[in-house]
Every structure is written in structure tokens, then in C-alpha cells.
Motif scaffolding. Structure first.
Motif, PDB file in Angstrom:
ATOM      1  N   GLN A   1       0.813  -1.217   0.000  1.00 28.75           N
ATOM      2  CA  GLN A   1       0.000   0.000   0.000  1.00 28.75           C
ATOM      3  C   GLN A   1       0.848   1.269   0.000  1.00 28.75           C
ATOM      4  OE1 GLN A   1      -2.925   0.199   3.171  1.00 28.75           O
ATOM      5  NE2 GLN A   1      -2.541   2.387   3.409  1.00 28.75           N
ATOM      6  N   LYS A   2       1.992   1.245   0.711  1.00 29.81           N
ATOM      7  CA  LYS A   2       2.680   2.495   0.977  1.00 29.81           C
ATOM      8  C   LYS A   2       4.015   2.666   0.251  1.00 29.81           C
ATOM      9  CE  LYS A   2       2.248   4.469   4.824  1.00 29.81           C
ATOM     10  NZ  LYS A   2       2.305   4.960   6.211  1.00 29.81           N
ATOM     11  N   SER A   3       4.658   1.569  -0.150  1.00 24.76           N
ATOM     12  CA  SER A   3       5.998   1.685  -0.717  1.00 24.76           C
ATOM     13  C   SER A   3       5.955   1.914  -2.226  1.00 24.76           C
ATOM     14  CB  SER A   3       6.813   0.428  -0.414  1.00 24.76           C
ATOM     15  OG  SER A   3       8.104   0.528  -0.984  1.00 24.76           O
TER      16      SER A   3
ATOM     17  N   ALA B   1      -6.760   1.371   1.497  1.00 28.38           N
ATOM     18  CA  ALA B   1      -6.289   2.746   1.539  1.00 28.38           C
ATOM     19  C   ALA B   1      -7.260   3.658   2.279  1.00 28.38           C
ATOM     20  CB  ALA B   1      -6.084   3.264   0.113  1.00 28.38           C
TER      21      ALA B   1
ATOM     22  N   GLY C   1      -5.667   5.428   5.547  1.00 23.81           N
ATOM     23  CA  GLY C   1      -4.385   4.869   5.957  1.00 23.81           C
ATOM     24  C   GLY C   1      -4.519   3.676   6.879  1.00 23.81           C
TER      25      GLY C   1
ATOM     26  N   GLN D   1       2.901   2.397   9.996  1.00 25.42           N
ATOM     27  CA  GLN D   1       1.737   3.121   9.506  1.00 25.42           C
ATOM     28  C   GLN D   1       1.958   4.626   9.517  1.00 25.42           C
ATOM     29  OE1 GLN D   1      -1.115   1.375  12.230  1.00 25.42           O
ATOM     30  NE2 GLN D   1      -1.997   0.093  10.628  1.00 25.42           N
TER      31      GLN D   1
ATOM     32  N   ASN E   1       6.371   7.269   5.928  1.00 26.72           N
ATOM     33  CA  ASN E   1       6.053   7.402   4.505  1.00 26.72           C
ATOM     34  C   ASN E   1       7.334   7.495   3.688  1.00 26.72           C
ATOM     35  OD1 ASN E   1       2.966   7.830   4.401  1.00 26.72           O
ATOM     36  ND2 ASN E   1       3.604   9.338   5.929  1.00 26.72           N
TER      37      ASN E   1
ATOM     38  N   PHE F   1       9.708   5.093   5.287  1.00 28.59           N
ATOM     39  CA  PHE F   1       8.927   3.871   5.477  1.00 28.59           C
ATOM     40  C   PHE F   1       9.719   2.650   5.031  1.00 28.59           C
ATOM     41  CE2 PHE F   1       6.356   0.560   3.532  1.00 28.59           C
ATOM     42  CZ  PHE F   1       5.476   0.238   4.553  1.00 28.59           C
TER      43      PHE F   1
END
Length: 230
Positions: free
Chosen positions: A83-85, A136, A139, A165, A168, A172
Motif C-alpha cells: 500500500q505504501k511503498s 487505503a 491509511g 503506519q 512514509n 517507510f
């Protein structure tokens, strides 16, 4: 002449008095104490410090609980990567972790049914069909049933997941990889120790079989860490 020198030496020692004798005794005592301390340090004194972060041999039930917790965290944190990378290598590694640790989760579930006395509290891996899925929405990461992804994690692993979490970007990625190195080192120690000295033959066999994969995970994480530093 020799007799005279001996008498003079004896007189010098007597002239120095009890203080010199006491100092000599103290020096000897300190020397002995130093040797004892050194021996204790070499044998046991440094052992706790040197192995403070290494897993000790645990009971079969505790081994299953720790292995289950490790799997939960690996899957949860690696789903978060998807989801974040934005780092392709980190995402590829995370996919590898989800796949492998989902597999060990399923194997552990089967083992729980075969280990005598392993009640529901012995280990609590994610049930089949409830592997974590990232979303998403604000978050928040959830599992396939919509519950928090850190469901079933202990306080330590929940805190680690919350740190991820909150991070970012490149921060992250570095944090995730750093956590992976640490968690896999703990897992390698846990499985290595139990495979050699565990109290359940079935679990020992599984630990020995799983250990090479965990060692490979650790090596991959360490290599990835070198590429994400800076």
C-alpha cells in the motif's frame, strides 16, 4: 655476605611494617579477584549481554505462540508495503514474505492439531481465508474481514506496525527493512534453538525444516538494508 644481604632484606621488610604486608596481601587478593572475574566473564559474565537479543529455548506451546506471532507480523507489515511503498525491490521482498509466512501459518495450524495439549491459546495464527489485505481507507490497514490488521498481535508487534503506519516514502522503506532484519534474526534464533533443544519432536522437525527459509529471509533483508540506507 649472602647471610648479611638476607638479614638486610628481612630488616627492610620489617621496617616497612604491617602496611607493606597488608598492601602485598591486598594486591594478591585483587589479582585473584581479577582472575575470578575474568573467568566468570569469559564463562558466564558476558553470556547474558552477548545473547540478550537471542531467543532462549522455550516450551512447545510458547514456541508455537512466538512462531505464530512472527508470522502475523510478517504478513501484516508486508501487506502494508504493498500500500505504501514505491520501491520495487522492497515490494518484491514483501510479496515474498507474505507468500512464505502465509505458508508457515497454514503449516503451524496443522501442527497445532497434532501436538498434544496445545489448546486454542497455544498459538493463534490467522485462520485460513483471513490473510491480511491492505486498504487505503484513511491509511488504516485491515484484514479480509475488515478488522484491524494488528488483530492478534502482542503489544510489541502492534507498536512496530503502528510505527510503519506513521512512516512514509523512503523513511517507510528503511523502517520496514530494519524491522525485517531484527524480526528475522529473532526468528532464526528461535527456530534454531528449538530445532536443537525443543521438547516436542514434531515441532523440532518442523523448526529444522523451516529454519533454512528464515535464514534466507534474513540474508535477503540484510542485503536489502544495504540498498535502502542513506
Amino acid at each position: 655476605m649472602h647471610r648479611r644481604l638476607t638479614l638486610l632484606a628481612g630488616a627492610a621488610i620489617l621496617a616497612a611494617g604491617p602496611a607493606a604486608f597488608a598492601q602485598t596481601q591486598q594486591q594478591r587478593a585483587q589479582a585473584v579477584q581479577g582472575q575470578t572475574t575474568q573467568g566468570q566473564t569469559g564463562a558466564a559474565g558476558t553470556t547474558p549481554a552477548a545473547t540478550a537479543n537471542r531467543a532462549e529455548v522455550v516450551t512447545g506451546q510458547e514456541f508455537m505462540r512466538l512462531a505464530s506471532m512472527s508470522d502475523r507480523f510478517e504478513v501484516a507489515s508486508s501487506r502494508l508495503v504493498q500500500q505504501k511503498s514505491q520501491n520495487a525491490q522492497v515490494k518484491q521482498f514483501a510479496e515474498h514474505m507474505v507468500r512464505d509466512h502465509t505458508k508457515t501459518t497454514q503449516e503451524l495450524q496443522q501442527l497445532i492439531q497434532q501436538v498434544p495439549g496445545s489448546g486454542a491459546g497455544a498459538a493463534t495464527p490467522l485462520p485460513n481465508g483471513r490473510e491480511s489485505q491492505g486498504t487505503a481507507q484513511s491509511g488504516q490497514v485491515t484484514n479480509a474481514q475488515g478488522g484491524p490488521q494488528h488483530e492478534g498481535l502482542d503489544q510489541q508487534h502492534t507498536a512496530l506496525l503502528q510505527q510503519l503506519q506513521a512512516a512514509n516514502g523512503a523513511e517507510f522503506d528503511r523502517l520496514y527493512v530494519r524491522q525485517q532484519v531484527a524480526s528475522h534474526q529473532q526468528a532464526v534464533d528461535l527456530f534454531s534453538n528449538y530445532s536443537q533443544s525443543g521438547d516436542n519432536p514434531l515441532l523440532k522437525q518442523w523448526a529444522a525444516k523451516t529454519l533454512p527459509d528464515l535464514q534466507q529471509h534474513l540474508q535477503l533483508a540484510q542485503k536489502l538494508q544495504q540498498g535502502t540506507q542513506g
